[in-house]
Design a protein around this motif. Structure first.
Motif, PDB file in Angstrom:
ATOM      1  N   CYS A  21      38.698  59.514 -70.049  1.00  0.00           N
ATOM      2  CA  CYS A  21      39.225  59.808 -71.377  1.00  0.00           C
ATOM      3  C   CYS A  21      40.561  60.518 -71.225  1.00  0.00           C
ATOM      4  O   CYS A  21      40.647  61.573 -70.607  1.00  0.00           O
ATOM      5  CB  CYS A  21      38.248  60.700 -72.151  1.00  0.00           C
ATOM      6  SG  CYS A  21      38.908  61.237 -73.736  1.00  0.00           S
ATOM      7  N   LYS A  23      42.247  61.877 -73.505  1.00  0.00           N
ATOM      8  CA  LYS A  23      42.317  63.005 -74.438  1.00  0.00           C
ATOM      9  C   LYS A  23      41.769  64.282 -73.780  1.00  0.00           C
ATOM     10  O   LYS A  23      42.421  65.293 -73.737  1.00  0.00           O
ATOM     11  CB  LYS A  23      41.499  62.646 -75.684  1.00  0.00           C
ATOM     12  CG  LYS A  23      41.618  63.637 -76.811  1.00  0.00           C
ATOM     13  CD  LYS A  23      42.834  63.359 -77.677  1.00  0.00           C
ATOM     14  CE  LYS A  23      42.946  64.441 -78.752  1.00  0.00           C
ATOM     15  NZ  LYS A  23      44.290  64.475 -79.320  1.00  0.00           N
ATOM     16  N   CYS A  24      40.537  64.204 -73.239  1.00  0.00           N
ATOM     17  CA  CYS A  24      39.908  65.421 -72.728  1.00  0.00           C
ATOM     18  C   CYS A  24      39.598  65.359 -71.230  1.00  0.00           C
ATOM     19  O   CYS A  24      39.115  66.331 -70.659  1.00  0.00           O
ATOM     20  CB  CYS A  24      38.649  65.759 -73.531  1.00  0.00           C
ATOM     21  SG  CYS A  24      37.299  64.607 -73.251  1.00  0.00           S
ATOM     22  N   CYS A  35      34.786  57.953 -75.675  1.00  0.00           N
ATOM     23  CA  CYS A  35      34.463  59.181 -74.959  1.00  0.00           C
ATOM     24  C   CYS A  35      33.225  59.842 -75.551  1.00  0.00           C
ATOM     25  O   CYS A  35      33.168  60.080 -76.765  1.00  0.00           O
ATOM     26  CB  CYS A  35      35.647  60.136 -75.032  1.00  0.00           C
ATOM     27  SG  CYS A  35      35.292  61.733 -74.284  1.00  0.00           S
ATOM     28  N   GLU A  37      32.355  62.836 -75.202  1.00  0.00           N
ATOM     29  CA  GLU A  37      32.645  64.236 -75.512  1.00  0.00           C
ATOM     30  C   GLU A  37      33.440  64.384 -76.800  1.00  0.00           C
ATOM     31  O   GLU A  37      33.135  65.214 -77.641  1.00  0.00           O
ATOM     32  CB  GLU A  37      33.434  64.884 -74.375  1.00  0.00           C
ATOM     33  CG  GLU A  37      32.649  65.022 -73.081  1.00  0.00           C
ATOM     34  CD  GLU A  37      31.443  65.940 -73.223  1.00  0.00           C
ATOM     35  OE1 GLU A  37      31.557  66.979 -73.889  1.00  0.00           O
ATOM     36  OE2 GLU A  37      30.385  65.600 -72.660  1.00  0.00           O
ATOM     37  N   CYS A  38      34.517  63.585 -76.930  1.00  0.00           N
ATOM     38  CA  CYS A  38      35.415  63.787 -78.073  1.00  0.00           C
ATOM     39  C   CYS A  38      35.462  62.574 -79.000  1.00  0.00           C
ATOM     40  O   CYS A  38      36.194  62.592 -79.985  1.00  0.00           O
ATOM     41  CB  CYS A  38      36.817  64.171 -77.597  1.00  0.00           C
ATOM     42  SG  CYS A  38      37.674  62.864 -76.718  1.00  0.00           S
TER      43      CYS A  38
HETATM   44 ZN   LIG Z   1      37.285  62.717 -74.472  1.00  0.00          ZN
END
Ligand SMILES: [Zn+2]
Length: 131
Positions: A21, A23-24, A35, A37-38
């Protein structure tokens, strides 16, 4: 297809390919394009090291027909170095020697054969890490 192209495809098929990912930074396996997580789209391929530890395991004594020749064998949940969990068969190990927390690494092995002289399926398994 030229030989180098064949090898490139093989590597892609047999390496533990997941996604990362952007992003994170979470590493995802198996690939799911989102993702966990996000919840942002995550489609950047990421090649896992193939190393991890046994998180839990079960030994199979009554195998389905295509795996009969390997029984008894051990199926483990492996926690990869990068975080994700993956379920796979263990190889090159006595089922009685498998322990939780045991370091393992991915190898490419024959999974099963379709009938006599049939198509041989390859895939990944995990074996104890040789230090
Ligand atoms: Zn993420």
């Amino acid at each position: 297809m030229s030989l180098p192209a064949v090898w490139r495809t093989r590597k892609q098929r047999y390496a533990l390919m997941g996604e990362i990912c952007k992003k994170c930074g979470v590493k995802i396996f198996p690939p799911r394009d989102v993702c966990p997580e996000c919840s942002k789209p995550a489609q950047t391929p990421y090649s896992f090291s193939g190393k991890g530890v046994v998180y839990s395991f079960a030994t199979v004594y009554q195998a389905p027909e295509e795996f009969e020749e390997y029984a008894p064998y051990t199926v483990a949940i492996v926690k990869l170095e990068e975080g994700p969990m993956v379920t796979a068969q263990l190889t090159d190990v006595d089922p009685e020697e498998v322990k939780i927390g045991m370091p393992v690494e991915m190898v490419t092995r024959k999974l099963y054969e379709e009938g006599k002289g049939g198509v041989i399926h390859y895939g990944y398994k995990f074996r104890p890490c040789i230090e």
